[in-house]
Design a protein around this motif. Sequence first.
Motif, short mmCIF file in Angstrom:
data_model
loop_
_atom_site.label_atom_id
_atom_site.label_comp_id
_atom_site.label_asym_id
_atom_site.label_seq_id
_atom_site.Cartn_x
_atom_site.Cartn_y
_atom_site.Cartn_z
N VAL A 98 -9.96 5.70 -4.50
CA VAL A 98 -9.68 4.50 -5.30
C VAL A 98 -8.57 3.72 -4.61
O VAL A 98 -7.48 4.24 -4.36
N MET A 99 -8.85 2.47 -4.30
CA MET A 99 -7.89 1.60 -3.62
C MET A 99 -7.15 0.69 -4.61
O MET A 99 -6.04 0.26 -4.32
N GLN A 100 -7.79 0.38 -5.72
CA GLN A 100 -7.16 -0.49 -6.71
C GLN A 100 -7.73 -0.17 -8.08
O GLN A 100 -8.93 0.08 -8.22
N THR A 101 -6.88 -0.17 -9.09
CA THR A 101 -7.30 -0.02 -10.47
C THR A 101 -6.65 -1.15 -11.28
O THR A 101 -5.45 -1.37 -11.16
N VAL A 102 -7.45 -1.86 -12.03
CA VAL A 102 -6.94 -2.93 -12.90
C VAL A 102 -7.26 -2.52 -14.32
O VAL A 102 -8.42 -2.26 -14.65
N ALA A 106 -3.16 -5.79 -17.61
CA ALA A 106 -2.44 -5.82 -16.33
C ALA A 106 -2.09 -7.26 -15.96
O ALA A 106 -2.82 -8.19 -16.24
#
Length: 107
Positions: A98-102, A106
């Motif tokens: 996982v590179m980004q979680t929104v 947020a």
Amino acid sequence: MYIAMNRFRVAKGSETAFEQVWLTRDTHLDKVPGFVEFHLLRGPELEDHTLYASHTVWANHAAFEAWTKSEAFRAAHHKAGDNKPLYLGHPQFEGFEVMQTVGRGAK
């Protein structure tokens, strides 16, 4: 985080049986360090099959790897071969860091 997915091409007419296998099995995941959550996904219906995916979220890749070598993994998969007639070909594994979680709210 790490996401592990298996995609299954379930033969037309076998969807209910495939879903029952997943909905009634003991996954043993709740006992595994690093396990976050599991989802069974139903996708599009095509001419000869319906696409499904198992989607498992892990704290990190090391936690996933440890699970694949554990007794819990063997227990959860000991009857997997019995279900081969339900799907076309082998499940296709895909693993993702996982590179980004929104999340909601947020900024």
